[in-house]
Design a protein around this motif. Structure first.
Motif, PDB file in Angstrom:
ATOM      1  N   SER A 251       0.896  -1.085   0.081  1.00 52.31           N
ATOM      2  CA  SER A 251       0.145   0.111  -0.075  1.00 52.31           C
ATOM      3  C   SER A 251       0.887   1.508   0.033  1.00 52.31           C
ATOM      4  O   SER A 251       2.137   1.032   0.207  1.00 52.31           O
ATOM      5  CB  SER A 251      -0.990  -0.040   1.211  1.00 52.31           C
ATOM      6  OG  SER A 251      -0.187  -0.144   2.451  1.00 52.31           O
ATOM      7  N   GLU A 252       0.299   2.324  -0.019  1.00 56.42           N
ATOM      8  CA  GLU A 252       1.236   3.649  -0.332  1.00 56.42           C
ATOM      9  C   GLU A 252       2.213   3.885   0.987  1.00 56.42           C
ATOM     10  O   GLU A 252       1.492   3.867   2.097  1.00 56.42           O
ATOM     11  CB  GLU A 252      -0.106   4.853  -0.350  1.00 56.42           C
ATOM     12  CG  GLU A 252       0.454   6.140  -0.914  1.00 56.42           C
ATOM     13  CD  GLU A 252      -0.391   6.973  -1.565  1.00 56.42           C
ATOM     14  OE1 GLU A 252      -0.215   8.372  -1.407  1.00 56.42           O
ATOM     15  OE2 GLU A 252      -1.480   6.608  -2.296  1.00 56.42           O
ATOM     16  N   LYS A 253       3.199   4.519   0.345  1.00 54.29           N
ATOM     17  CA  LYS A 253       4.199   4.718   1.458  1.00 54.29           C
ATOM     18  C   LYS A 253       4.935   5.697   0.836  1.00 54.29           C
ATOM     19  O   LYS A 253       4.989   6.049  -0.279  1.00 54.29           O
ATOM     20  CB  LYS A 253       5.299   3.589   1.536  1.00 54.29           C
ATOM     21  CG  LYS A 253       4.578   2.019   2.298  1.00 54.29           C
ATOM     22  CD  LYS A 253       4.052   2.335   3.933  1.00 54.29           C
ATOM     23  CE  LYS A 253       3.956   1.146   4.264  1.00 54.29           C
ATOM     24  NZ  LYS A 253       2.686   0.732   3.893  1.00 54.29           N
ATOM     25  N   VAL A 289       7.720   8.237  -3.214  1.00 50.37           N
ATOM     26  CA  VAL A 289       6.531   7.987  -2.689  1.00 50.37           C
ATOM     27  C   VAL A 289       5.989   6.834  -3.647  1.00 50.37           C
ATOM     28  O   VAL A 289       6.189   6.837  -4.807  1.00 50.37           O
ATOM     29  CB  VAL A 289       5.373   9.161  -2.995  1.00 50.37           C
ATOM     30  CG1 VAL A 289       4.216   8.471  -2.717  1.00 50.37           C
ATOM     31  CG2 VAL A 289       5.631  10.235  -1.952  1.00 50.37           C
ATOM     32  N   LEU A 290       5.627   5.688  -3.087  1.00 55.53           N
ATOM     33  CA  LEU A 290       5.154   4.537  -3.704  1.00 55.53           C
ATOM     34  C   LEU A 290       3.389   4.829  -3.873  1.00 55.53           C
ATOM     35  O   LEU A 290       2.936   4.680  -2.456  1.00 55.53           O
ATOM     36  CB  LEU A 290       5.334   3.185  -3.184  1.00 55.53           C
ATOM     37  CG  LEU A 290       7.033   3.195  -3.026  1.00 55.53           C
ATOM     38  CD1 LEU A 290       7.335   1.863  -1.947  1.00 55.53           C
ATOM     39  CD2 LEU A 290       7.662   2.801  -4.263  1.00 55.53           C
ATOM     40  N   SER A 291       2.783   4.696  -4.926  1.00 60.67           N
ATOM     41  CA  SER A 291       1.339   4.971  -4.793  1.00 60.67           C
ATOM     42  C   SER A 291       0.854   4.617  -6.256  1.00 60.67           C
ATOM     43  O   SER A 291       1.639   3.922  -7.044  1.00 60.67           O
ATOM     44  CB  SER A 291       1.110   6.719  -4.731  1.00 60.67           C
ATOM     45  OG  SER A 291      -0.142   6.872  -4.914  1.00 60.67           O
ATOM     46  N   ASP A 308      -0.573   4.271   3.576  1.00 62.55           N
ATOM     47  CA  ASP A 308      -1.037   2.848   3.525  1.00 62.55           C
ATOM     48  C   ASP A 308      -2.490   2.950   2.590  1.00 62.55           C
ATOM     49  O   ASP A 308      -3.279   1.960   2.805  1.00 62.55           O
ATOM     50  CB  ASP A 308      -1.467   2.374   4.857  1.00 62.55           C
ATOM     51  CG  ASP A 308      -0.407   2.221   5.811  1.00 62.55           C
ATOM     52  OD1 ASP A 308       0.768   1.352   5.330  1.00 62.55           O
ATOM     53  OD2 ASP A 308      -0.312   2.540   7.006  1.00 62.55           O
ATOM     54  N   ARG A 309      -2.819   4.083   2.003  1.00 56.20           N
ATOM     55  CA  ARG A 309      -3.888   3.999   1.113  1.00 56.20           C
ATOM     56  C   ARG A 309      -3.485   2.847  -0.045  1.00 56.20           C
ATOM     57  O   ARG A 309      -2.467   2.701  -0.318  1.00 56.20           O
ATOM     58  CB  ARG A 309      -3.969   5.524   0.436  1.00 56.20           C
ATOM     59  CG  ARG A 309      -5.099   5.359  -0.657  1.00 56.20           C
ATOM     60  CD  ARG A 309      -5.302   6.867  -1.163  1.00 56.20           C
ATOM     61  NE  ARG A 309      -4.184   7.505  -1.479  1.00 56.20           N
ATOM     62  CZ  ARG A 309      -4.036   8.739  -2.124  1.00 56.20           C
ATOM     63  NH1 ARG A 309      -4.997   9.562  -2.227  1.00 56.20           N
ATOM     64  NH2 ARG A 309      -2.914   9.231  -2.575  1.00 56.20           N
ATOM     65  N   SER A 310      -4.485   2.201  -0.494  1.00 55.49           N
ATOM     66  CA  SER A 310      -4.740   1.351  -1.393  1.00 55.49           C
ATOM     67  C   SER A 310      -4.065   1.734  -2.796  1.00 55.49           C
ATOM     68  O   SER A 310      -4.136   2.750  -2.982  1.00 55.49           O
ATOM     69  CB  SER A 310      -5.978   0.730  -1.668  1.00 55.49           C
ATOM     70  OG  SER A 310      -5.866  -0.182  -2.772  1.00 55.49           O
ATOM     71  N   PHE A 311      -3.379   0.650  -3.477  1.00 56.76           N
ATOM     72  CA  PHE A 311      -3.043   1.053  -4.906  1.00 56.76           C
ATOM     73  C   PHE A 311      -3.929   1.048  -5.717  1.00 56.76           C
ATOM     74  O   PHE A 311      -3.883   1.320  -6.983  1.00 56.76           O
ATOM     75  CB  PHE A 311      -1.797  -0.032  -5.192  1.00 56.76           C
ATOM     76  CG  PHE A 311      -0.569   0.172  -4.728  1.00 56.76           C
ATOM     77  CD1 PHE A 311      -0.255   1.569  -4.465  1.00 56.76           C
ATOM     78  CD2 PHE A 311       0.013  -1.133  -4.143  1.00 56.76           C
ATOM     79  CE1 PHE A 311       1.324   1.384  -3.721  1.00 56.76           C
ATOM     80  CE2 PHE A 311       1.405  -0.949  -3.476  1.00 56.76           C
ATOM     81  CZ  PHE A 311       1.960   0.547  -3.417  1.00 56.76           C
ATOM     82  N   HIS A 312      -5.177   0.733  -5.261  1.00 48.32           N
ATOM     83  CA  HIS A 312      -6.417   0.693  -6.257  1.00 48.32           C
ATOM     84  C   HIS A 312      -6.948   2.192  -6.534  1.00 48.32           C
ATOM     85  O   HIS A 312      -7.093   2.808  -5.577  1.00 48.32           O
ATOM     86  CB  HIS A 312      -7.602  -0.199  -6.041  1.00 48.32           C
ATOM     87  CG  HIS A 312      -7.234  -1.601  -5.705  1.00 48.32           C
ATOM     88  ND1 HIS A 312      -6.560  -2.281  -6.429  1.00 48.32           N
ATOM     89  CD2 HIS A 312      -7.356  -2.485  -4.471  1.00 48.32           C
ATOM     90  CE1 HIS A 312      -6.307  -3.591  -5.731  1.00 48.32           C
ATOM     91  NE2 HIS A 312      -6.710  -3.407  -4.538  1.00 48.32           N
TER      92      HIS A 312
END
Length: 457
Positions: A251-253, A289-291, A308-312
């Motif tokens: 998830s988002e980091k 940022v990984l998103s 921690d937001r979803s990648f969707h």
């Protein structure tokens, strides 16, 4: 008397004729002798000339002569090519680099290949496995334009491989290839790609990428660069990314310190790509940022992050990417700022070598008098890194541990889909209390819904 006189005249006439004929014959003989002598001399010279002619060549001599002519022809052809190449050469007045413009060009390493296109200023990067199969390391969508370089100027932000106001060029140098972008009288951005060996005895197997940012305006200006890498390899696994510290990311980091998480890896069962930013003697990014790729495209200049937001998202399901900001710099007219990062690929389950190469650079810079613990410190994160082999990659299961009911028409409503995504994001917002089973069940439902939506479209 008349007869005697007449006889004398006739006698004189015959005598004169005899003398004339005799004289003519004499001179003719002299001329013939002279001619014969001259002709004889010529014949001797001709014979001498015949004796000086070379003998018939042997087959070996003919082959040698043919080889020599071919070599001379090849030298002449190469000289013409070099002259033509020389005429095409240009010099970057800011970087003092000599280059040759190309419309399309490919460079290859031991296990990677990079294809550059001037028309849209892109590079498609491939891994090459043992069977010589080419595997895309990043998304190939629209010739990899989804992986983009951006520059911020006082006049606005430019997406360098998309915006029409940006001139794009592929430049072949002695060491590799450059992707060059120009915003007239404002800025020049050059990405310099070069394959290098990760070890002294190895073939070139990693990419060294150096970014050069130059102020081409007339006044001192603040400029900044950011990059989006549209990764694809990890999107079919439970964890889209891993880091050098061993973190598994689903998830988002966001990262602002690269001393621990020094590299990011996107990997599937067999192939992985590693991007290393913790490089000695170069400016490190201010943020990574990984998103989801959509979020990285619409956020402000400094990538935003919802931890921690979803990648969707509805428009880009499970489509993760890496966005990197480098610090803003203030440059005088014609001044250049540069920084470097490395890309490595692992094929057939092998571990990428880019981070190991950077570690070797760090060891070379470490003084021998330094204390032993300090020498061992760079290797500590490596103990937590696992090679991207089959046993280390967790693949997303297609058969879930619960039974999903058939998708109804109500579930296909965009509002319902968005509520489902929001619910997943909400559950993942607190890693300490998250119910992984519920998240997996909701994600499976979302997978089933979106599969039908894609089929209908």
């Amino acid at each position: 008397m008349i007869k005697i006189k007449t006889i004398k005249n006739i006698t004189a006439l015959f005598l004169g004729a005899f003398i004339f004929v005799s004289g003519s014959t004499f001179f003719a003989q002299e001329a013939d002798e002279a001619f014969s002598d001259s002709d004889g001399q010529k014949t001797e010279k001709s014979a001498d000339s015949d004796e000086e002619e070379p003998k018939l060549l042997t087959e070996a001599e003919k082959a040698e002569l043919k080889k020599k002519k071919q070599e001379e022809k090849a030298k002449a052809k190469e000289a013409a090519r070099l002259a033509k190449e020389k005429a095409r050469e240009r010099t970057d007045k800011y970087l003092a680099v000599i280059y040759v413009p190309e419309k399309k060009y490919t460079i290859s390493g031991a296990n990677m290949k990079a294809v550059f296109k001037a028309s849209n200023g892109t590079v498609c990067l491939y891994g090459i496995d043992e069977k010589k199969h080419e595997i895309s390391l990043f998304s190939k969508y629209e010739d990899s334009t989804s992986s983009s370089l951006f520059v911020k100027t006082p006049g606005g932000v430019y997406r360098l491989n998309k915006d029409a106001g940006v001139k794009k060029e592929v430049r072949r140098t002695n060491n590799g290839i450059q992707l060059a972008y120009y915003v007239e009288k404002t800025v020049q951005v050059v990405e310099d790609y070069e394959f290098i060996p990760s070890k002294p005895d190895a073939s070139p197997d990693i990419l060294k990428v150096t970014v050069h940012l130059t102020n081409t305006g007339s006044k001192k200006t603040s400029l900044a660069v950011k990059k989006v890498f549209d990764t694809i390899l990890g999107e079919g696994t439970d964890y889209h990314f891993t880091t050098a510290a061993g973190a598994k990311i689903d998830s988002e980091k966001m990262y602002e310190d690269f001393s621990k998480d020094r590299a990011f890896v996107s990997s599937n069962l067999k192939t992985s790509v590693q991007i290393v930013f913790d490089v000695p003697d170069t400016q490190k990014p201010s943020r990574a940022v990984l998103s989801n790729i959509t979020n990285l495209g619409k956020d402000p200049w400094v990538f935003d992050c919802v931890q921690d937001r979803s990648f969707h998202t509805i428009s880009a399901y499970n489509n993760s990417a890496l966005g990197v900001n480098w610090p803003e710099v203030s440059l005088e007219s014609s001044e250049t700022a540069s920084w470097t990062y490395y890309i490595g690929a692992g094929l057939d389950g092998d571990k990428p070598a880019a981070l190991d190469y950077v570690d070797s650079l760090k060891k070379e810079e470490t003084p021998e008098t330094e204390e032993k613990p300090a020498e061992e410190k760079p290797a500590e994160p490596e103990k937590q890194v696992k090679p991207p082999v089959k046993t280390d990659v967790e693949v997303r299961k297609t058969d879930v541990e619960f039974i999903l009911p058939p998708v109804t028409q109500q579930q296909l409503d965009p509002e319902y889909i968005q509520q489902l995504i929001n619910r997943i994001n909400s559950l993942q917002s607190n890693p300490e209390t998250v119910d992984r089973q519920e998240v997996r069940q909701l994600s499976a439902e979302l997978d089933a819904i979106l599969k039908i939506v894609r089929q209908q479209n």
